[in-house]
Design a protein around this motif. Structure first.
Motif, short mmCIF file in Angstrom:
data_model
loop_
_atom_site.label_atom_id
_atom_site.label_comp_id
_atom_site.label_asym_id
_atom_site.label_seq_id
_atom_site.Cartn_x
_atom_site.Cartn_y
_atom_site.Cartn_z
N THR A 189 0.82 -1.21 0.00
CA THR A 189 0.00 0.00 0.00
C THR A 189 0.85 1.25 0.00
OG1 THR A 189 -1.72 1.22 1.21
CG2 THR A 189 -0.17 -0.06 2.53
N ALA A 190 0.32 2.30 -0.63
CA ALA A 190 0.96 3.61 -0.60
C ALA A 190 0.34 4.49 0.48
CB ALA A 190 0.81 4.29 -1.97
N TYR A 191 -0.71 3.99 1.14
CA TYR A 191 -1.37 4.73 2.22
C TYR A 191 -0.74 4.31 3.55
CZ TYR A 191 -5.10 5.89 -1.14
OH TYR A 191 -5.82 6.34 -2.21
N LEU A 192 0.00 5.22 4.17
CA LEU A 192 0.67 4.87 5.43
C LEU A 192 -0.31 4.72 6.58
CD1 LEU A 192 3.76 4.44 5.62
CD2 LEU A 192 3.04 5.64 3.58
N ASP A 193 -1.48 5.39 6.50
CA ASP A 193 -2.48 5.19 7.54
C ASP A 193 -3.04 3.78 7.48
OD1 ASP A 193 -3.71 5.89 5.09
OD2 ASP A 193 -5.58 6.38 6.11
N GLU A 194 -3.06 3.19 6.28
CA GLU A 194 -3.49 1.80 6.16
C GLU A 194 -2.44 0.86 6.74
OE1 GLU A 194 -6.37 1.91 2.21
OE2 GLU A 194 -4.43 0.94 2.07
N ALA A 195 -1.18 1.14 6.48
CA ALA A 195 -0.11 0.29 7.00
C ALA A 195 -0.13 0.24 8.52
CB ALA A 195 1.25 0.80 6.51
N GLU A 196 -0.58 1.30 9.16
CA GLU A 196 -0.65 1.34 10.62
C GLU A 196 -1.68 0.35 11.18
OE1 GLU A 196 -1.34 5.46 11.45
OE2 GLU A 196 0.80 5.94 11.51
N ARG A 197 -2.56 -0.16 10.33
CA ARG A 197 -3.57 -1.12 10.77
C ARG A 197 -3.07 -2.56 10.67
NH1 ARG A 197 -8.66 1.49 7.36
NH2 ARG A 197 -8.24 3.66 7.91
N CYS A 198 -1.87 -2.75 10.12
CA CYS A 198 -1.32 -4.10 9.95
C CYS A 198 -0.66 -4.60 11.23
CB CYS A 198 -0.29 -4.10 8.81
SG CYS A 198 -0.98 -3.67 7.20
N ASP A 199 -0.55 -5.93 11.34
CA ASP A 199 0.15 -6.51 12.50
C ASP A 199 1.64 -6.18 12.45
OD1 ASP A 199 -2.18 -7.85 13.48
OD2 ASP A 199 -1.92 -9.34 11.90
N ARG A 200 2.21 -6.33 11.25
CA ARG A 200 3.61 -5.95 11.04
C ARG A 200 3.73 -5.24 9.69
NH1 ARG A 200 7.85 -10.19 10.83
NH2 ARG A 200 6.21 -11.47 9.85
N VAL A 201 4.80 -4.46 9.56
CA VAL A 201 5.04 -3.71 8.33
C VAL A 201 6.49 -3.91 7.92
CG1 VAL A 201 5.10 -1.42 7.26
CG2 VAL A 201 3.29 -1.98 8.91
N GLY A 202 6.69 -4.18 6.62
CA GLY A 202 8.03 -4.25 6.06
C GLY A 202 8.27 -3.06 5.15
N LEU A 203 9.41 -2.40 5.30
CA LEU A 203 9.73 -1.23 4.49
C LEU A 203 10.81 -1.60 3.49
CD1 LEU A 203 9.60 1.75 3.78
CD2 LEU A 203 11.15 2.22 5.68
N LEU A 204 10.45 -1.56 2.20
CA LEU A 204 11.38 -1.87 1.11
C LEU A 204 11.92 -0.59 0.50
CD1 LEU A 204 9.77 -4.71 -1.08
CD2 LEU A 204 11.84 -4.88 0.30
N HIS A 205 13.20 -0.62 0.13
CA HIS A 205 13.80 0.50 -0.60
C HIS A 205 14.92 -0.06 -1.46
CE1 HIS A 205 14.86 4.52 -1.65
NE2 HIS A 205 16.07 4.45 -1.11
N ASN A 206 14.86 0.25 -2.77
CA ASN A 206 15.84 -0.28 -3.72
C ASN A 206 15.98 -1.79 -3.60
OD1 ASN A 206 16.39 2.26 -4.77
ND2 ASN A 206 18.09 2.64 -3.36
#
Length: 511
Positions: A189-206
Protein backbone atom coordinates in the motif's frame (compact mmCIF):
# COMPACT_ATOMS: atom_id res chain seq x y z
CA UNK A 1 4.86 -20.39 8.27
CA UNK A 2 2.56 -19.46 5.40
CA UNK A 3 5.35 -17.52 3.69
CA UNK A 4 9.05 -18.28 4.13
CA UNK A 5 11.55 -16.26 2.08
CA UNK A 6 15.29 -16.77 2.27
CA UNK A 7 17.76 -14.49 0.42
CA UNK A 8 15.14 -14.01 -2.30
CA UNK A 9 16.53 -12.06 -5.26
CA UNK A 10 15.09 -11.03 -8.61
CA UNK A 11 17.11 -9.37 -11.35
CA UNK A 12 16.00 -7.87 -14.65
CA UNK A 13 19.21 -7.69 -16.65
CA UNK A 14 21.55 -5.43 -14.68
CA UNK A 15 18.74 -4.16 -12.42
CA UNK A 16 18.24 -5.91 -9.07
CA UNK A 17 14.57 -5.34 -8.28
CA UNK A 18 14.49 -7.45 -5.09
CA UNK A 19 17.77 -7.90 -3.25
CA UNK A 20 18.41 -10.71 -0.75
CA UNK A 21 14.97 -10.57 0.90
CA UNK A 22 14.53 -12.77 3.97
CA UNK A 23 11.10 -12.75 5.59
CA UNK A 24 8.66 -15.04 7.41
CA UNK A 25 4.90 -14.48 7.69
CA UNK A 26 2.85 -16.75 10.00
CA UNK A 27 -0.71 -17.92 9.53
CA UNK A 28 -3.39 -15.32 10.21
CA UNK A 29 -1.08 -12.30 10.06
CA UNK A 30 -1.99 -9.08 8.27
CA UNK A 31 1.33 -7.94 6.83
CA UNK A 32 1.88 -4.57 5.18
CA UNK A 33 4.51 -3.91 2.52
CA UNK A 34 5.42 -0.26 1.94
CA UNK A 35 8.18 1.46 0.03
CA UNK A 36 9.10 4.13 -2.46
CA UNK A 37 8.16 3.89 -6.14
CA UNK A 38 10.30 1.22 -7.78
CA UNK A 39 11.28 -0.26 -4.40
CA UNK A 40 10.36 -3.81 -5.43
CA UNK A 41 6.90 -4.22 -3.86
CA UNK A 42 5.11 -5.42 -7.00
CA UNK A 43 7.99 -7.70 -7.97
CA UNK A 44 7.85 -9.27 -4.50
CA UNK A 45 4.07 -9.74 -4.68
CA UNK A 46 4.32 -11.37 -8.12
CA UNK A 47 6.92 -13.84 -6.81
CA UNK A 48 4.71 -14.64 -3.81
CA UNK A 49 1.81 -15.33 -6.19
CA UNK A 50 3.98 -17.60 -8.35
CA UNK A 51 3.49 -15.53 -11.50
CA UNK A 52 7.14 -14.41 -11.56
CA UNK A 53 10.15 -16.65 -11.00
CA UNK A 54 13.01 -15.59 -8.74
CA UNK A 55 16.66 -15.35 -9.79
CA UNK A 56 18.15 -16.81 -6.63
CA UNK A 57 17.31 -17.64 -3.04
CA UNK A 58 14.23 -19.54 -1.94
CA UNK A 59 10.52 -18.88 -1.53
CA UNK A 60 8.06 -21.29 0.07
CA UNK A 61 4.36 -20.43 -0.10
CA UNK A 62 1.90 -22.64 1.83
CA UNK A 63 4.69 -25.20 2.04
CA UNK A 64 5.37 -25.26 -1.71
CA UNK A 65 8.24 -23.81 -3.69
CA UNK A 66 6.93 -20.71 -5.49
CA UNK A 67 8.42 -21.96 -8.77
CA UNK A 68 5.45 -24.36 -8.91
CA UNK A 69 2.35 -23.50 -6.86
CA UNK A 70 -0.04 -25.68 -8.87
CA UNK A 71 -1.04 -27.76 -5.84
CA UNK A 72 -2.01 -24.73 -3.72
CA UNK A 73 -3.03 -22.27 -6.43
CA UNK A 74 -6.71 -22.48 -5.45
CA UNK A 75 -5.78 -21.46 -1.89
CA UNK A 76 -4.16 -18.21 -3.03
CA UNK A 77 -6.04 -15.01 -3.85
CA UNK A 78 -4.07 -12.38 -5.77
CA UNK A 79 -5.12 -8.91 -6.86
CA UNK A 80 -2.52 -7.18 -9.01
CA UNK A 81 -2.42 -3.44 -9.66
CA UNK A 82 -4.08 -4.08 -13.00
CA UNK A 83 -6.71 -6.58 -11.96
CA UNK A 84 -8.19 -8.63 -14.80
CA UNK A 85 -11.67 -7.25 -15.31
CA UNK A 86 -13.67 -8.01 -18.45
CA UNK A 87 -14.85 -4.66 -19.88
CA UNK A 88 -17.68 -6.20 -21.92
CA UNK A 89 -19.17 -7.93 -18.87
CA UNK A 90 -21.33 -6.13 -16.34
CA UNK A 91 -20.35 -5.64 -12.70
CA UNK A 92 -22.52 -8.60 -11.68
CA UNK A 93 -21.16 -10.78 -14.48
CA UNK A 94 -17.54 -10.06 -13.55
CA UNK A 95 -18.20 -11.07 -9.94
CA UNK A 96 -20.08 -14.17 -11.09
CA UNK A 97 -17.18 -15.15 -13.35
CA UNK A 98 -14.69 -15.09 -10.46
CA UNK A 99 -17.13 -16.90 -8.19
CA UNK A 100 -17.34 -19.66 -10.82
CA UNK A 101 -13.55 -19.65 -11.22
CA UNK A 102 -13.06 -20.35 -7.51
CA UNK A 103 -16.05 -22.72 -7.17
CA UNK A 104 -17.78 -20.59 -4.55
CA UNK A 105 -20.89 -22.47 -3.28
CA UNK A 106 -24.22 -20.93 -4.29
CA UNK A 107 -25.37 -20.00 -0.76
CA UNK A 108 -22.04 -18.45 0.16
CA UNK A 109 -21.86 -16.68 -3.19
CA UNK A 110 -25.15 -14.83 -2.73
CA UNK A 111 -24.34 -13.61 0.78
CA UNK A 112 -20.76 -12.65 -0.04
CA UNK A 113 -21.75 -10.85 -3.27
CA UNK A 114 -24.40 -8.83 -1.44
CA UNK A 115 -21.91 -7.86 1.28
CA UNK A 116 -19.19 -6.88 -1.18
CA UNK A 117 -21.55 -4.80 -3.32
CA UNK A 118 -22.76 -2.98 -0.21
CA UNK A 119 -19.29 -2.18 1.16
CA UNK A 120 -18.02 -1.02 -2.23
CA UNK A 121 -21.06 1.08 -3.08
CA UNK A 122 -21.36 -0.83 -6.35
CA UNK A 123 -24.88 -2.18 -5.71
CA UNK A 124 -26.56 0.48 -7.94
CA UNK A 125 -24.21 -0.35 -10.82
CA UNK A 126 -24.55 -4.13 -11.14
CA UNK A 127 -25.87 -3.86 -14.72
CA UNK A 128 -23.19 -1.43 -15.92
CA UNK A 129 -20.36 -2.78 -18.09
CA UNK A 130 -16.95 -2.72 -16.40
CA UNK A 131 -15.50 -0.79 -19.32
CA UNK A 132 -17.82 2.13 -18.51
CA UNK A 133 -16.78 2.46 -14.88
CA UNK A 134 -14.53 5.21 -13.52
CA UNK A 135 -10.99 4.29 -12.51
CA UNK A 136 -11.86 4.11 -8.82
CA UNK A 137 -14.99 2.07 -9.46
CA UNK A 138 -12.97 -0.42 -11.51
CA UNK A 139 -10.58 -0.74 -8.58
CA UNK A 140 -13.49 -1.44 -6.23
CA UNK A 141 -14.94 -4.02 -8.62
CA UNK A 142 -11.52 -5.68 -8.70
CA UNK A 143 -11.62 -5.85 -4.90
CA UNK A 144 -15.04 -7.48 -4.99
CA UNK A 145 -13.80 -10.10 -7.46
CA UNK A 146 -10.66 -10.79 -5.41
CA UNK A 147 -12.64 -11.21 -2.20
CA UNK A 148 -15.47 -13.35 -3.60
CA UNK A 149 -13.78 -16.49 -2.22
CA UNK A 150 -11.92 -17.10 1.05
CA UNK A 151 -8.35 -18.22 0.30
CA UNK A 152 -5.74 -19.27 2.85
CA UNK A 153 -3.42 -16.56 1.53
CA UNK A 154 -4.60 -13.24 0.12
CA UNK A 155 -2.10 -11.06 -1.78
CA UNK A 156 -3.23 -7.49 -2.51
CA UNK A 157 -0.98 -5.17 -4.52
CA UNK A 158 -2.05 -1.59 -3.71
CA UNK A 159 -5.75 -2.56 -3.74
CA UNK A 160 -7.15 0.80 -2.61
CA UNK A 161 -5.39 3.10 -5.09
CA UNK A 162 -7.95 5.64 -6.25
CA UNK A 163 -10.57 4.35 -3.80
CA UNK A 164 -12.43 6.90 -1.69
CA UNK A 165 -12.06 7.08 2.13
CA UNK A 166 -15.52 5.62 2.83
CA UNK A 167 -14.84 2.50 0.77
CA UNK A 168 -11.29 2.19 2.11
CA UNK A 169 -12.62 2.16 5.67
CA UNK A 170 -15.14 -0.55 4.81
CA UNK A 171 -12.52 -2.52 2.88
CA UNK A 172 -10.29 -2.70 5.95
CA UNK A 173 -13.21 -3.91 8.04
CA UNK A 174 -13.54 -6.83 5.62
CA UNK A 175 -9.80 -7.53 5.85
CA UNK A 176 -10.05 -7.64 9.64
CA UNK A 177 -12.97 -10.08 9.37
CA UNK A 178 -10.92 -12.30 7.03
CA UNK A 179 -8.00 -12.20 9.45
CA UNK A 180 -10.30 -13.40 12.24
CA UNK A 181 -11.20 -16.33 9.97
CA UNK A 182 -7.51 -17.25 9.80
CA UNK A 183 -6.70 -15.83 6.37
CA UNK A 184 -3.12 -14.65 5.98
CA UNK A 185 -3.03 -11.30 4.20
CA UNK A 186 -0.14 -9.46 2.55
CA UNK A 187 -1.02 -5.99 1.31
CA UNK A 188 1.24 -3.55 -0.50
CA UNK A 189 0.00 0.00 0.00
CA UNK A 190 0.96 3.61 -0.60
CA UNK A 191 -1.37 4.73 2.22
CA UNK A 192 0.67 4.87 5.43
CA UNK A 193 -2.48 5.19 7.54
CA UNK A 194 -3.49 1.80 6.16
CA UNK A 195 -0.11 0.29 7.00
CA UNK A 196 -0.65 1.34 10.62
CA UNK A 197 -3.57 -1.12 10.77
CA UNK A 198 -1.32 -4.10 9.95
CA UNK A 199 0.15 -6.51 12.50
CA UNK A 200 3.61 -5.95 11.04
CA UNK A 201 5.04 -3.71 8.33
CA UNK A 202 8.03 -4.25 6.06
CA UNK A 203 9.73 -1.23 4.49
CA UNK A 204 11.38 -1.87 1.11
CA UNK A 205 13.80 0.50 -0.60
CA UNK A 206 15.84 -0.28 -3.72
CA UNK A 207 14.83 -3.92 -3.33
CA UNK A 208 16.15 -4.25 0.22
CA UNK A 209 14.18 -4.68 3.43
CA UNK A 210 15.22 -1.73 5.60
CA UNK A 211 12.98 -2.47 8.57
CA UNK A 212 10.30 -4.96 9.61
CA UNK A 213 8.31 -4.75 12.83
CA UNK A 214 4.97 -3.76 14.35
CA UNK A 215 3.82 -0.22 13.50
CA UNK A 216 4.24 0.73 17.16
CA UNK A 217 7.85 -0.43 17.27
CA UNK A 218 8.68 1.17 13.94
CA UNK A 219 7.54 4.59 15.14
CA UNK A 220 10.11 4.36 17.95
CA UNK A 221 12.81 4.64 15.28
CA UNK A 222 12.03 8.36 14.93
CA UNK A 223 12.75 10.88 17.68
CA UNK A 224 10.21 13.70 17.98
CA UNK A 225 9.75 16.24 20.77
CA UNK A 226 6.68 17.86 19.26
CA UNK A 227 4.27 15.00 18.59
CA UNK A 228 3.98 11.27 18.35
CA UNK A 229 5.66 10.23 15.08
CA UNK A 230 3.61 8.45 12.41
CA UNK A 231 4.62 5.70 10.01
CA UNK A 232 5.00 8.39 7.37
CA UNK A 233 7.63 10.05 9.56
CA UNK A 234 9.43 6.70 9.78
CA UNK A 235 9.18 6.29 6.02
CA UNK A 236 10.70 9.71 5.39
CA UNK A 237 13.40 9.24 8.01
CA UNK A 238 14.55 5.87 6.67
CA UNK A 239 14.41 6.95 3.03
CA UNK A 240 16.77 9.79 3.85
CA UNK A 241 16.12 13.51 3.85
CA UNK A 242 18.31 13.86 0.75
CA UNK A 243 15.44 12.53 -1.36
CA UNK A 244 13.28 15.44 -0.23
CA UNK A 245 16.05 17.94 -0.86
CA UNK A 246 16.38 17.46 -4.63
CA UNK A 247 16.75 21.03 -6.03
CA UNK A 248 13.63 22.29 -7.73
CA UNK A 249 13.84 24.89 -10.50
CA UNK A 250 11.70 27.99 -10.13
CA UNK A 251 8.27 27.64 -11.66
CA UNK A 252 7.63 30.24 -14.41
CA UNK A 253 4.80 32.72 -14.14
CA UNK A 254 1.60 31.73 -15.98
CA UNK A 255 1.13 32.77 -19.58
CA UNK A 256 -0.27 36.21 -20.33
CA UNK A 257 -4.03 36.52 -20.07
CA UNK A 258 -5.67 35.32 -23.26
CA UNK A 259 -8.11 37.54 -25.18
CA UNK A 260 -11.66 37.21 -24.01
CA UNK A 261 -10.83 36.71 -20.34
CA UNK A 262 -11.07 39.83 -18.20
CA UNK A 263 -8.60 40.20 -15.36
CA UNK A 264 -11.39 40.30 -12.78
CA UNK A 265 -13.20 37.21 -14.06
CA UNK A 266 -12.92 33.91 -12.16
CA UNK A 267 -10.82 31.05 -13.51
CA UNK A 268 -13.81 28.69 -13.38
CA UNK A 269 -17.51 29.52 -13.22
CA UNK A 270 -20.34 26.98 -13.37
CA UNK A 271 -24.07 27.60 -13.16
CA UNK A 272 -26.44 24.63 -12.83
CA UNK A 273 -24.27 22.31 -14.94
CA UNK A 274 -25.67 18.81 -15.52
CA UNK A 275 -24.55 15.79 -17.52
CA UNK A 276 -26.76 12.82 -18.40
CA UNK A 277 -25.72 9.54 -19.99
CA UNK A 278 -29.04 8.14 -21.13
CA UNK A 279 -31.16 7.77 -17.99
CA UNK A 280 -28.13 8.07 -15.72
CA UNK A 281 -27.49 11.52 -14.19
CA UNK A 282 -23.73 11.78 -13.62
CA UNK A 283 -23.70 15.48 -12.65
CA UNK A 284 -26.81 17.22 -11.37
CA UNK A 285 -27.08 21.03 -11.30
CA UNK A 286 -23.64 22.02 -9.98
CA UNK A 287 -22.82 25.70 -9.43
CA UNK A 288 -19.43 26.92 -8.22
CA UNK A 289 -16.81 29.62 -8.74
CA UNK A 290 -13.03 29.29 -8.51
CA UNK A 291 -10.94 32.51 -8.38
CA UNK A 292 -7.62 32.81 -10.19
CA UNK A 293 -4.53 31.53 -8.39
CA UNK A 294 -6.47 29.26 -6.01
CA UNK A 295 -5.80 25.60 -5.21
CA UNK A 296 -9.31 24.17 -5.39
CA UNK A 297 -9.90 20.63 -4.14
CA UNK A 298 -12.72 18.59 -5.62
CA UNK A 299 -13.62 15.64 -3.39
CA UNK A 300 -16.11 12.83 -3.60
CA UNK A 301 -16.52 9.04 -3.58
CA UNK A 302 -15.80 6.96 -6.67
CA UNK A 303 -18.53 7.51 -9.24
CA UNK A 304 -19.69 10.76 -7.62
CA UNK A 305 -19.17 12.76 -10.82
CA UNK A 306 -15.72 14.30 -10.27
CA UNK A 307 -14.08 13.12 -13.50
CA UNK A 308 -17.21 13.87 -15.53
CA UNK A 309 -17.23 17.44 -14.19
CA UNK A 310 -13.54 17.91 -14.99
CA UNK A 311 -14.03 16.61 -18.53
CA UNK A 312 -16.78 19.17 -19.06
CA UNK A 313 -14.53 21.91 -17.70
CA UNK A 314 -11.75 20.80 -20.05
CA UNK A 315 -13.98 20.91 -23.13
CA UNK A 316 -13.88 17.13 -23.57
CA UNK A 317 -17.58 16.55 -22.76
CA UNK A 318 -20.50 18.85 -23.54
CA UNK A 319 -22.94 19.48 -20.66
CA UNK A 320 -26.53 18.34 -21.02
CA UNK A 321 -27.74 21.60 -19.47
CA UNK A 322 -26.45 24.64 -17.62
CA UNK A 323 -23.64 27.01 -18.51
CA UNK A 324 -20.12 27.78 -17.50
CA UNK A 325 -16.76 29.25 -18.43
CA UNK A 326 -13.11 28.29 -17.98
CA UNK A 327 -10.32 30.86 -18.50
CA UNK A 328 -13.02 33.18 -19.81
CA UNK A 329 -14.22 30.80 -22.53
CA UNK A 330 -17.66 29.20 -22.75
CA UNK A 331 -17.54 25.45 -22.04
CA UNK A 332 -20.26 24.74 -24.65
CA UNK A 333 -19.42 27.19 -27.43
CA UNK A 334 -15.61 27.40 -27.12
CA UNK A 335 -14.28 24.01 -26.00
CA UNK A 336 -11.27 24.18 -28.35
CA UNK A 337 -10.21 27.57 -26.95
CA UNK A 338 -10.41 26.08 -23.46
CA UNK A 339 -8.15 23.18 -24.44
CA UNK A 340 -5.55 25.65 -25.71
CA UNK A 341 -5.45 27.52 -22.42
CA UNK A 342 -5.47 24.79 -19.78
CA UNK A 343 -3.34 21.89 -18.65
CA UNK A 344 -4.95 18.52 -17.91
CA UNK A 345 -3.43 15.53 -16.12
CA UNK A 346 -5.69 12.50 -15.96
CA UNK A 347 -5.77 9.62 -13.46
CA UNK A 348 -3.53 7.55 -15.76
CA UNK A 349 -0.88 10.28 -16.15
CA UNK A 350 -1.58 10.74 -19.91
CA UNK A 351 1.81 9.37 -20.99
CA UNK A 352 2.68 7.11 -23.92
CA UNK A 353 4.39 4.14 -22.33
CA UNK A 354 6.51 3.15 -25.35
CA UNK A 355 7.86 6.66 -25.92
CA UNK A 356 10.94 7.99 -24.14
CA UNK A 357 10.90 10.96 -21.78
CA UNK A 358 12.03 13.32 -24.55
CA UNK A 359 9.60 11.80 -27.07
CA UNK A 360 6.63 12.27 -24.72
CA UNK A 361 7.59 15.92 -24.22
CA UNK A 362 8.07 16.40 -27.97
CA UNK A 363 4.64 14.88 -28.62
CA UNK A 364 2.91 17.35 -26.28
CA UNK A 365 5.01 20.25 -27.60
CA UNK A 366 3.60 19.41 -31.03
CA UNK A 367 0.03 19.28 -29.71
CA UNK A 368 0.45 22.70 -28.09
CA UNK A 369 2.21 24.02 -31.22
CA UNK A 370 5.17 25.45 -29.34
CA UNK A 371 7.63 27.47 -31.44
CA UNK A 372 10.98 25.70 -32.04
CA UNK A 373 12.98 28.03 -29.79
CA UNK A 374 10.37 27.80 -27.02
CA UNK A 375 10.14 24.01 -27.41
CA UNK A 376 13.82 23.50 -26.57
CA UNK A 377 13.66 25.78 -23.52
CA UNK A 378 10.51 24.16 -22.14
CA UNK A 379 11.78 20.62 -22.78
CA UNK A 380 14.85 21.25 -20.64
CA UNK A 381 12.71 22.86 -17.95
CA UNK A 382 10.39 19.82 -17.75
CA UNK A 383 13.30 17.39 -17.59
CA UNK A 384 14.95 19.34 -14.75
CA UNK A 385 11.66 19.80 -12.90
CA UNK A 386 10.90 16.07 -13.10
CA UNK A 387 14.43 15.10 -12.00
CA UNK A 388 14.94 13.11 -15.21
CA UNK A 389 18.20 14.55 -16.49
CA UNK A 390 19.82 11.11 -16.36
CA UNK A 391 16.70 9.31 -17.67
CA UNK A 392 15.75 11.46 -20.65
CA UNK A 393 16.21 8.52 -23.05
CA UNK A 394 14.26 6.05 -20.86
CA UNK A 395 10.82 4.87 -21.95
CA UNK A 396 7.92 6.01 -19.79
CA UNK A 397 7.10 2.42 -18.79
CA UNK A 398 10.59 2.10 -17.30
CA UNK A 399 10.05 4.99 -14.86
CA UNK A 400 8.81 4.68 -11.29
CA UNK A 401 5.41 6.14 -10.37
CA UNK A 402 6.88 9.33 -8.92
CA UNK A 403 8.97 10.06 -12.01
CA UNK A 404 6.09 9.35 -14.37
CA UNK A 405 3.87 11.59 -12.28
CA UNK A 406 6.23 14.57 -12.50
CA UNK A 407 6.80 13.96 -16.22
CA UNK A 408 3.03 13.95 -16.80
CA UNK A 409 2.68 17.21 -14.87
CA UNK A 410 5.49 18.73 -16.93
CA UNK A 411 3.77 17.70 -20.17
CA UNK A 412 0.49 19.19 -18.91
CA UNK A 413 2.07 22.60 -18.18
CA UNK A 414 4.53 22.60 -21.09
CA UNK A 415 2.65 25.50 -22.72
CA UNK A 416 2.45 27.51 -19.44
CA UNK A 417 -1.36 27.45 -18.99
CA UNK A 418 -3.08 29.69 -16.47
CA UNK A 419 -5.29 26.81 -15.20
CA UNK A 420 -4.39 23.16 -14.65
CA UNK A 421 -6.77 20.29 -13.91
CA UNK A 422 -5.30 17.36 -11.97
CA UNK A 423 -7.52 14.28 -11.69
CA UNK A 424 -6.24 12.17 -8.77
CA UNK A 425 -2.62 12.92 -9.70
CA UNK A 426 -1.03 11.23 -6.68
CA UNK A 427 -3.02 7.99 -6.58
CA UNK A 428 -0.67 5.17 -5.62
CA UNK A 429 2.41 7.38 -5.36
CA UNK A 430 4.66 7.06 -2.30
CA UNK A 431 4.71 9.77 0.42
CA UNK A 432 8.05 11.27 -0.66
CA UNK A 433 6.88 11.72 -4.24
CA UNK A 434 3.56 13.15 -3.04
CA UNK A 435 5.36 15.74 -0.92
CA UNK A 436 7.53 16.83 -3.83
CA UNK A 437 4.51 16.96 -6.11
CA UNK A 438 2.59 19.22 -3.74
CA UNK A 439 5.62 21.48 -3.42
CA UNK A 440 5.32 21.98 -7.18
CA UNK A 441 1.57 22.62 -6.97
CA UNK A 442 2.01 25.26 -4.26
CA UNK A 443 4.77 26.96 -6.25
CA UNK A 444 2.56 27.03 -9.33
CA UNK A 445 -0.28 28.61 -7.32
CA UNK A 446 2.08 31.26 -5.90
CA UNK A 447 2.93 32.13 -9.51
CA UNK A 448 -0.75 32.80 -10.25
CA UNK A 449 -1.74 29.43 -11.76
CA UNK A 450 -5.16 28.11 -10.77
CA UNK A 451 -5.05 24.46 -9.71
CA UNK A 452 -8.23 22.36 -9.80
CA UNK A 453 -7.41 18.99 -8.21
CA UNK A 454 -9.25 15.84 -7.17
CA UNK A 455 -7.80 13.60 -4.48
CA UNK A 456 -8.71 10.80 -2.07
CA UNK A 457 -5.89 11.72 0.33
CA UNK A 458 -7.42 13.82 3.08
CA UNK A 459 -3.99 15.12 4.16
CA UNK A 460 -3.65 16.56 0.64
CA UNK A 461 -7.10 18.13 0.85
CA UNK A 462 -5.77 20.15 3.82
CA UNK A 463 -3.34 21.88 1.42
CA UNK A 464 -6.18 23.30 -0.69
CA UNK A 465 -7.44 26.87 -0.32
CA UNK A 466 -11.05 25.72 -0.77
CA UNK A 467 -12.82 22.39 -1.12
CA UNK A 468 -16.02 21.15 -2.71
CA UNK A 469 -17.61 17.77 -1.97
CA UNK A 470 -19.68 16.13 -4.71
CA UNK A 471 -21.82 13.06 -4.02
CA UNK A 472 -24.12 11.25 -6.44
CA UNK A 473 -23.69 14.10 -8.89
CA UNK A 474 -24.74 16.84 -6.46
CA UNK A 475 -22.66 19.47 -4.67
CA UNK A 476 -22.92 18.71 -0.95
CA UNK A 477 -20.57 21.26 0.63
CA UNK A 478 -18.12 24.05 -0.31
CA UNK A 479 -15.66 25.88 1.95
CA UNK A 480 -12.13 26.10 3.27
CA UNK A 481 -10.85 23.05 5.17
CA UNK A 482 -11.18 24.95 8.45
CA UNK A 483 -14.72 26.12 7.65
CA UNK A 484 -15.88 22.60 6.84
CA UNK A 485 -14.38 21.21 10.05
CA UNK A 486 -15.78 24.02 12.24
CA UNK A 487 -19.28 23.40 10.85
CA UNK A 488 -19.17 19.84 12.21
CA UNK A 489 -17.26 20.48 15.43
CA UNK A 490 -18.66 18.86 18.60
CA UNK A 491 -18.09 20.68 21.90
CA UNK A 492 -15.36 22.73 20.29
CA UNK A 493 -13.46 19.65 19.07
CA UNK A 494 -12.70 19.79 15.35
CA UNK A 495 -13.17 16.55 13.41
CA UNK A 496 -10.69 15.37 10.79
CA UNK A 497 -11.46 16.08 7.16
CA UNK A 498 -12.04 12.36 6.66
CA UNK A 499 -14.70 12.42 9.41
CA UNK A 500 -16.27 15.48 7.74
CA UNK A 501 -16.23 13.69 4.38
CA UNK A 502 -17.86 10.54 5.77
CA UNK A 503 -20.34 12.47 7.91
CA UNK A 504 -21.60 14.58 5.02
CA UNK A 505 -22.10 11.51 2.85
CA UNK A 506 -23.97 9.61 5.56
CA UNK A 507 -26.11 12.68 6.25
CA UNK A 508 -26.93 13.02 2.55
CA UNK A 509 -27.97 9.36 2.40
CA UNK A 510 -30.33 9.80 5.35
CA UNK A 511 -32.07 12.73 3.68
Amino acid sequence: MIIQLSSLTRCFGSLTAVDNLTLSIPEGELFGLVGSDGAGKTTTMRMLAGVLDYTSGEAKILGCNSRDLTVVQGEIGYMSQRFGLYPDLTVAENIRFYADLFDVPAAERIARTRRLLTFSGMAPFTDRHAGRLSGGMKQKLGLCCALIHTPKLLLLDEPTNGVDPVSRRDFWRILNDLRKEGVTIVVATAYLDEAERCDRVGLLHNGRLLACDTPQNLTKLVKSNQRAPSLEDVFVELMGEQELAVPQPSIPQPAEQQPGAEASSPAVSLEQISKHFGNFIAVNGISLTVPKGQIFGFLGPNGAGKSTTIRMLCGILSPTSGKGSVAGFDITAEPERIKENIGYMSQRFSLYEDLTVEENIAFYAGIYRLAPDKRSERTEWVIRMAGLTERRSSRANELSGGWRQRLALGCAILHEPSIIFLDEPTSGVDPLSRRRFWDLIRTLARGGVTVFVTTHYMDEAEYCDRLALIYRGELVAVGTPDELKKERAVDGVLPSLEDVFIGLIEEHDRT
